[in-house]
Design a protein around this motif. Structure first.
Motif, PDB file in Angstrom:
ATOM      1  N   THR A 184     -14.210  52.788 -19.242  1.00 38.63           N
ATOM      2  CA  THR A 184     -14.568  53.783 -19.523  1.00 38.63           C
ATOM      3  C   THR A 184     -14.020  55.399 -18.837  1.00 38.63           C
ATOM      4  OG1 THR A 184     -14.750  53.095 -21.332  1.00 38.63           O
ATOM      5  CG2 THR A 184     -15.150  55.995 -20.668  1.00 38.63           C
ATOM      6  N   SER A 185     -15.212  55.081 -17.882  1.00 45.67           N
ATOM      7  CA  SER A 185     -16.048  55.643 -17.142  1.00 45.67           C
ATOM      8  C   SER A 185     -14.806  56.438 -15.880  1.00 45.67           C
ATOM      9  CB  SER A 185     -16.724  55.892 -15.966  1.00 45.67           C
ATOM     10  OG  SER A 185     -15.991  53.976 -15.130  1.00 45.67           O
ATOM     11  N   SER A 186     -14.006  55.353 -15.918  1.00 45.56           N
ATOM     12  CA  SER A 186     -12.466  55.479 -14.874  1.00 45.56           C
ATOM     13  C   SER A 186     -11.357  56.645 -15.610  1.00 45.56           C
ATOM     14  CB  SER A 186     -11.437  54.372 -14.102  1.00 45.56           C
ATOM     15  OG  SER A 186     -10.768  53.570 -15.582  1.00 45.56           O
ATOM     16  N   GLY A 187     -11.571  56.541 -16.449  1.00 44.73           N
ATOM     17  CA  GLY A 187     -10.571  57.565 -17.461  1.00 44.73           C
ATOM     18  C   GLY A 187      -9.196  56.557 -18.149  1.00 44.73           C
ATOM     19  N   THR A 188      -9.503  55.696 -18.018  1.00 46.83           N
ATOM     20  CA  THR A 188      -8.488  54.795 -18.356  1.00 46.83           C
ATOM     21  C   THR A 188      -8.430  54.802 -20.410  1.00 46.83           C
ATOM     22  OG1 THR A 188      -7.400  53.206 -18.200  1.00 46.83           O
ATOM     23  CG2 THR A 188      -9.660  52.472 -18.686  1.00 46.83           C
TER      24      THR A 188
ATOM     25  N   THR B 180     -18.296  61.157 -23.598  1.00 46.66           N
ATOM     26  CA  THR B 180     -18.524  62.528 -23.837  1.00 46.66           C
ATOM     27  C   THR B 180     -20.189  63.250 -23.343  1.00 46.66           C
ATOM     28  OG1 THR B 180     -20.087  61.183 -25.791  1.00 46.66           O
ATOM     29  CG2 THR B 180     -17.904  62.293 -26.184  1.00 46.66           C
ATOM     30  N   SER B 181     -20.944  61.640 -22.747  1.00 48.76           N
ATOM     31  CA  SER B 181     -21.656  62.367 -21.867  1.00 48.76           C
ATOM     32  C   SER B 181     -21.363  62.265 -20.801  1.00 48.76           C
ATOM     33  CB  SER B 181     -22.634  61.091 -22.233  1.00 48.76           C
ATOM     34  OG  SER B 181     -22.799  60.473 -22.490  1.00 48.76           O
ATOM     35  N   SER B 182     -20.836  61.845 -19.556  1.00 46.56           N
ATOM     36  CA  SER B 182     -20.691  61.189 -18.585  1.00 46.56           C
ATOM     37  C   SER B 182     -18.791  61.563 -17.857  1.00 46.56           C
ATOM     38  CB  SER B 182     -21.440  59.709 -18.296  1.00 46.56           C
ATOM     39  OG  SER B 182     -21.000  59.331 -16.480  1.00 46.56           O
ATOM     40  N   ASN B 183     -19.538  62.712 -16.956  1.00 49.51           N
ATOM     41  CA  ASN B 183     -18.085  62.747 -16.572  1.00 49.51           C
ATOM     42  C   ASN B 183     -18.638  61.873 -14.539  1.00 49.51           C
ATOM     43  OD1 ASN B 183     -17.379  64.895 -18.296  1.00 49.51           O
ATOM     44  ND2 ASN B 183     -19.099  65.758 -17.315  1.00 49.51           N
ATOM     45  N   ARG B 184     -18.780  60.964 -13.892  1.00 49.63           N
ATOM     46  CA  ARG B 184     -18.633  60.517 -13.235  1.00 49.63           C
ATOM     47  C   ARG B 184     -17.998  58.402 -13.382  1.00 49.63           C
ATOM     48  NH1 ARG B 184     -23.658  60.948  -8.915  1.00 49.63           N
ATOM     49  NH2 ARG B 184     -22.805  63.026  -8.840  1.00 49.63           N
TER      50      ARG B 184
END
Length: 455
Positions: free
Chosen positions: A260-264, A430-434
């Protein structure tokens, strides 16, 4: 149906290359210690490295006092609510609870009656797969492994989604609700196709009956006569509640967060979670327990005798029995020490039905394994670490009592855990942008490139 495929790469050729693999991929244990690497993202005392924050689920099995890890009774909480209280109230009110847990994990609060009714309606409407999906994606490409087939089906659903890459909260919530509803349908279709192709048995795909709880729907789909008791469905419902989530640090939830953190997209993310859960060190452990149990029943004259069970477990620890790895499956956990609350609830919930269904000997056998294993494992490992039965010790017997085939043990785990995965994906979005990107220390020696004619 899919035809057999024979790889053009021979095993003899691969075997001759394995020495090269081993030579250039081995890392000494002393190197991990020298560079203070936390293998498996674990601290030296076995606790997990703190990698994130979550409001979804809490898993407690110890506390730290003056820098020392101290064992305590296990506790599992969903959004701050003790799982014992959730199960107790559903049993007391004689109602199904998995859908309530789905709402709680996704939205953070217990649902009102109207909200819960709305969720039932949405899930009922979403259970069906796209037109011709079963024929094109499942029947034509059967798999011996149901988890493998389910993962492939999830990836295929990407092609049927008009907006698959949109990671807005609303779109991911839509995808999540659809997947939670469709996973049991995919599981049953994959199993029925396997029955036909690999077991030579009749395949049956029942029409979807709306208005059923997830537990009722699963039993309705996998049983030929579509018949089951309310007690059986409520027991399966408890199983689903207990397996719905287990914190952000368990392997499949962490895999969900990493992707999820990769934006996939959602489909790629959940497929990765399936791959993780399939592993025998994670969701596939329940099959290991079932295999161990079958072996004990075949080789121990009286498995209800504590002494005979102890003697056989000694053989397993000495690698003279079992699968040769020296492990007693269903015992021990990364977090829980004194007790696994899921195992405690499951044991209590299953006892009466197991005895009535004729599985008294099997139940007593598991109790004996739970009773004698901790001291034996401590003796063989030479430490006094607290060890308890985990949920896998009793889950296989529950499935057996319910007449569920072993092929579906881990897939049923996935039918429940999909709720937790979706909740963790939404929280990560919703809570992490890294992007999650831990460091790996390279210990390769620098070398000068050699032209090919000089090698």
């Amino acid at each position: 149906m899919s035809a057999n495929y024979i790889s053009p790469i021979s095993m003899d050729a691969l075997s001759s290359l394995c020495s090269e693999l081993e030579k250039n991929n081995h890392i000494k244990q002393s190197d991990y210690q020298h560079f203070q690497v936390k293998r498996g993202l674990r601290n030296d005392d076995g606790t997990g490295v703190m990698a994130g924050l979550t409001r979804i689920c809490s898993v407690e099995g110890y506390y730290i006092l003056d820098g020392e890890r101290v064992a305590k009774e296990g506790k599992l909480s969903y959004r701050g609510y003790d799982i014992n209280k959730i199960v107790e109230n559903c049993v007391k009110e004689n109602r199904f609870g998995f859908e309530e847990v789905v709402w709680l994990l996704l939205f953070g609060d217990l649902p009102t009656e109207n909200q819960l009714f709305s969720l039932y309606e949405v899930i009922s409407e979403c259970r069906a797969l796209p037109d011709d999906f079963v024929e094109d994606m499942i029947m034509k490409h059967a798999s011996k492994d149901i988890m493998n087939k389910m993962a492939r089906c999830i990836m295929c659903l990407y092609s049927y989604d008009e907006d698959p890459d949109n990671t807005s909260a609303a779109n991911v919530l839509r995808q999540s609700l659809q997947l939670i509803a469709q996973i049991p349908t995919i599981m049953n279709a994959a199993y029925q196709v396997k029955r036909r192709l690999f077991y030579g048995k009749t395949m049956y795909l029942h029409p979807i009956k709306k208005g059923q709880s997830t537990a009722q729907y699963i039993l309705n789909q996998i049983r030929l006569d579509k018949k089951f008791t309310d007690e059986e469905a409520k027991l399966l419902d408890i199983m689903l509640m207990l397996h719905a989530d287990h914190g952000g640090g368990n392997n499949s939830a962490f895999a969900t967060r990493v992707l999820t953190s990769s934006g996939t997209d959602t489909y790629s993310t959940i497929t990765a979670a399936f791959g993780s859960l399939r592993g025998p060190k994670h969701g596939g452990a329940n099959i290991k327990v079932a295999n161990m149990m079958n072996e004990i029943l075949q080789n121990v004259p009286d498995p209800t005798d504590e002494g005979q069970i102890r003697d056989y477990l000694v053989k397993i620890l000495k690698k003279e029995a079992g699968d040769g790895l020296g492990l007693i499956y269903g015992m021990g956990h990364a977090v829980y020490t004194v007790s696994d609350p899921r195992a405690v609830i499951l044991k209590k919930s299953a006892r009466e039905l197991a005895y009535r269904a004729g599985f008294e000997k099997e139940f007593i056998t598991l109790e004996n394994i739970e009773k004698v294993s901790p001291a034996l494992i401590q003796e063989f490992k030479g430490n006094d670490k607290e060890i308890c039965a985990n949920v896998d010790l009793y889950s296989g017997l529950v499935y057996k009592v319910l007449g569920i085939p072993e092929d579906l043990y881990t897939p049923l785990f996935a039918c429940a855990r999909i709720a937790g995965w979706c909740a963790h994906r939404i929280e990560e979005l919703t809570s992490s942008n890294r992007i999650i990107r831990p460091a790996y220390k390279s210990i390769a020696q620098k070398r000068e490139y050699t032209p090919i004619y000089e090698r």
